[in-house]
Design a protein around this motif. Structure first.
Motif, mmCIF file in Angstrom:
data_model
loop_
_atom_site.group_PDB
_atom_site.id
_atom_site.type_symbol
_atom_site.label_atom_id
_atom_site.label_comp_id
_atom_site.label_asym_id
_atom_site.label_seq_id
_atom_site.Cartn_x
_atom_site.Cartn_y
_atom_site.Cartn_z
ATOM 1 N N ILE A 239 0.833 -1.197 -0.163
ATOM 2 C CA ILE A 239 0.053 0.023 -0.061
ATOM 3 C C ILE A 239 1.025 1.101 0.049
ATOM 4 C CG2 ILE A 239 -1.664 1.195 1.291
ATOM 5 C CD1 ILE A 239 -2.829 -1.255 2.458
ATOM 6 N N VAL A 240 0.843 2.130 -0.991
ATOM 7 C CA VAL A 240 1.391 3.297 -1.192
ATOM 8 C C VAL A 240 0.429 4.617 -0.818
ATOM 9 C CG1 VAL A 240 3.197 2.373 -2.512
ATOM 10 C CG2 VAL A 240 1.119 3.364 -3.747
ATOM 11 N N ALA A 241 -0.601 4.499 -0.875
ATOM 12 C CA ALA A 241 -1.620 5.643 -0.846
ATOM 13 C C ALA A 241 -2.749 5.115 0.127
ATOM 14 C CB ALA A 241 -2.082 6.232 -2.127
ATOM 15 N N ILE A 242 -3.571 6.337 0.718
ATOM 16 C CA ILE A 242 -4.668 5.883 1.268
ATOM 17 C C ILE A 242 -5.720 7.219 0.967
ATOM 18 C CG2 ILE A 242 -3.959 7.041 3.231
ATOM 19 C CD1 ILE A 242 -5.636 5.005 4.726
ATOM 20 N N GLY A 243 -6.949 6.864 0.927
ATOM 21 C CA GLY A 243 -7.868 8.173 0.360
ATOM 22 C C GLY A 243 -9.096 8.128 1.502
ATOM 23 N N GLN A 260 -2.584 6.331 12.489
ATOM 24 C CA GLN A 260 -2.485 5.179 13.119
ATOM 25 C C GLN A 260 -2.184 4.123 12.058
ATOM 26 O OE1 GLN A 260 -5.103 4.130 16.589
ATOM 27 N NE2 GLN A 260 -6.066 6.072 16.216
ATOM 28 N N ILE A 261 -2.633 3.991 10.852
ATOM 29 C CA ILE A 261 -2.550 3.030 9.813
ATOM 30 C C ILE A 261 -1.133 3.328 9.312
ATOM 31 C CG2 ILE A 261 -3.023 2.466 7.755
ATOM 32 C CD1 ILE A 261 -5.903 3.026 8.032
ATOM 33 N N GLU A 262 -0.638 4.486 9.423
ATOM 34 C CA GLU A 262 0.820 4.695 9.032
ATOM 35 C C GLU A 262 1.840 4.143 9.986
ATOM 36 O OE1 GLU A 262 1.018 8.809 6.125
ATOM 37 O OE2 GLU A 262 1.074 8.949 8.651
ATOM 38 N N GLU A 263 1.611 4.378 11.153
ATOM 39 C CA GLU A 263 2.179 3.621 12.387
ATOM 40 C C GLU A 263 2.144 2.181 12.330
ATOM 41 O OE1 GLU A 263 4.013 4.804 15.149
ATOM 42 O OE2 GLU A 263 4.259 6.358 13.753
ATOM 43 N N HIS A 264 1.032 1.585 11.915
ATOM 44 C CA HIS A 264 0.949 -0.063 11.833
ATOM 45 C C HIS A 264 1.683 -0.527 10.893
ATOM 46 C CE1 HIS A 264 -0.937 -3.855 12.412
ATOM 47 N NE2 HIS A 264 -0.941 -3.924 10.858
ATOM 48 N N LEU A 265 1.453 0.254 9.562
ATOM 49 C CA LEU A 265 2.470 -0.176 8.500
ATOM 50 C C LEU A 265 3.896 0.166 8.302
ATOM 51 C CD1 LEU A 265 0.005 0.673 5.492
ATOM 52 C CD2 LEU A 265 0.217 -1.541 6.643
ATOM 53 N N LYS A 266 4.280 1.021 9.404
ATOM 54 C CA LYS A 266 5.763 1.515 9.749
ATOM 55 C C LYS A 266 6.005 2.203 8.304
ATOM 56 C CE LYS A 266 6.754 -1.704 13.127
ATOM 57 N NZ LYS A 266 5.429 -2.081 13.495
ATOM 58 N N LYS A 267 5.149 2.902 7.825
ATOM 59 C CA LYS A 267 5.844 3.700 6.666
ATOM 60 C C LYS A 267 4.666 4.883 6.444
ATOM 61 C CE LYS A 267 3.666 0.885 3.220
ATOM 62 N NZ LYS A 267 3.941 0.125 1.757
ATOM 63 N N PRO A 268 5.328 5.986 5.648
ATOM 64 C CA PRO A 268 4.312 7.253 5.434
ATOM 65 C C PRO A 268 3.443 6.656 4.294
ATOM 66 C CG PRO A 268 6.457 7.598 4.828
ATOM 67 C CD PRO A 268 6.630 6.268 5.455
ATOM 68 N N LEU A 269 2.456 7.246 3.928
ATOM 69 C CA LEU A 269 1.647 7.206 2.943
ATOM 70 C C LEU A 269 1.056 8.348 2.150
ATOM 71 C CD1 LEU A 269 -1.032 4.354 4.368
ATOM 72 C CD2 LEU A 269 0.934 3.979 3.112
#
Length: 402
Positions: A239-243, A260-269
């Protein structure tokens, strides 16, 4: 051409070849039923009431158009045109262009019925054994077939397991759900409000499914999304983007859903935030500044907001036109009903004249989650007040120019 009904002789009882009647005998609906004329020579059923009345009491008078009947006739014409285009398109695809000596096949013989004819003998036997009426049986069978079709569609749409998910879009809403509530040994039906989070896969805009958070907090929304993805073995590492929309619970600083989703995936989106929601914010703040805060899910605290509830029932008066530079829109532009109403209302105020048809249309439901319909109601209120207040003028001018 339909048969002619006269007072001297009634050769056809409302367009039927029946016995001749004297001057003192007047037609009735029973006579119409007995008519054995061809269908092409009969007057439509919706016009029979008027014609019988005109040959008897003559109390009806000609007024403006009947909106409900006109709408039905217009929809009927549109259906016929759509069917004709569909038939023409199917014939054109069936004909081989390479064959110069093709023979056009008539539509009646070449076009097959596209309706689903699924036989359900076991279900029919069960209806006969239990003595259920035909109408009830048809209703139950239709409901079963709808559920089966929805189940197949849902399975097809959810085929993203073990696939790469590049962009994840989500949106929430509160749904009213009927559940069985147990009290003692008895069950009672109860309607509860539940939070639902729809998940969409991008690109291709495919519906994945919906998550069920226990409440509308950011933590619960994030947990429900992550749990669904992991439970269904959907790969999240790509996953690279979120809307989503721009509400605070989604986009706020820290402890919010995206963070929080970025924290879970451990990367910025990459964030894709809906600009339509942001477009409504200036109108909302201006309205609250001029007319006070909102009260409840649909109400307003001051005079303009309270008048919006009944604005569509008010007659149109002579109003002052507001000049604006509205863009030209082609007929094929895809607009929703509320968007089309707003554009046509802006055109009317800009031209200084509102049509009867537009004044009778519904501007949309009044709710604080739909400021587009609030804008519609503001403009509808503006053309209904001969001497509008200064605040109402400001709001109307803002909608046309900003």
């Amino acid at each position: 051409m339909a048969c002619v009904l006269t007072r001297n002789k009634l050769k056809c009882l409302i367009f039927g070849d029946a016995k001749e009647l004297s001057n003192n005998v007047l037609p009735t609906f029973e006579d119409v039923i007995l008519c054995n004329c061809e269908k092409s020579r009969k007057v439509p059923t919706i016009e029979q009431v008027f014609i019988i009345e005109q040959t008897t009491t003559r109390k009806m008078v000609m007024t403006s158009i009947d909106i409900s009947i006109t709408t039905k006739l217009q929809k009927k014409i549109i259906r016929k045109e759509t069917d004709a285009k569909r038939i023409e398109k199917k014939i054109s695809t069936e004909i081989d262009d390479s064959d110069e000596n093709f023979i056009a096949v008539s539509t009646s013989s070449s076009i097959k019925n596209s309706q689903m004819r699924l036989k359900l003998p076991a279900l029919a036997m069960a209806y006969d054994r239990t003595g259920i009426s035909d109408r009830s049986a048809a209703t139950i069978a239709s409901a079963i077939l709808k559920d089966v079709e929805k189940g197949k569609k849902r399975i097809d749409l959810q085929k993203v397991k073990n696939k790469k998910l590049l962009e994840l879009y989500f949106d929430g809403r509160k749904d009213k759900t009927m559940v069985n509530h147990k009290e003692g040994t008895k069950y009672y039906r109860q309607i509860i409000t539940e939070e639902r989070i729809s998940l969409i896969q991008e690109p291709e805009s495919k519906y994945i499914s919906h998550a069920k958070p226990t409440n509308g907090s950011a933590l619960q929304i994030k947990n429900s999304i992550i749990n669904f993805l992991e439970t269904n073995n959907i790969v999240t590492s790509d996953i690279v983007a979120i809307g989503c929309d721009g509400t605070v619970v989604n986009t706020g600083f820290r402890t919010k859903v995206i963070w929080q989703i970025e924290e879970h995936l451990k990367k910025p989106l990459q964030w894709f935030i809906c600009q339509l929601h942001a477009n409504e914010l200036p109108l909302r703040h201006l309205f609250q500044h001029l007319d006070g805060k909102t009260t409840g899910p649909n109400g307003f605290s001051d005079s303009i907001g309270k008048q919006l509830e009944i604005c569509h029932k008010l007659p149109v008066v002579e109003f002052v036109r507001i000049e604006s530079n509205l863009p030209y829109l082609k007929n094929e532009v895809d607009l929703s009903t509320d968007q089309k109403y707003l554009f046509e209302m802006c055109l009317s105020i800009s031209n200084g004249n509102c049509s009867i048809d537009l004044s009778r249309r519904n501007p949309g439901k009044q709710t604080h989650s739909r400021w587009l319909t609030t804008a519609n109601r503001i403009l509808r209120l503006y053309i209904s007040i001969k001497s509008p207040t200064e605040n109402l003028k400001i709001l109307a001018e803002f909608l046309l120019k900003v």
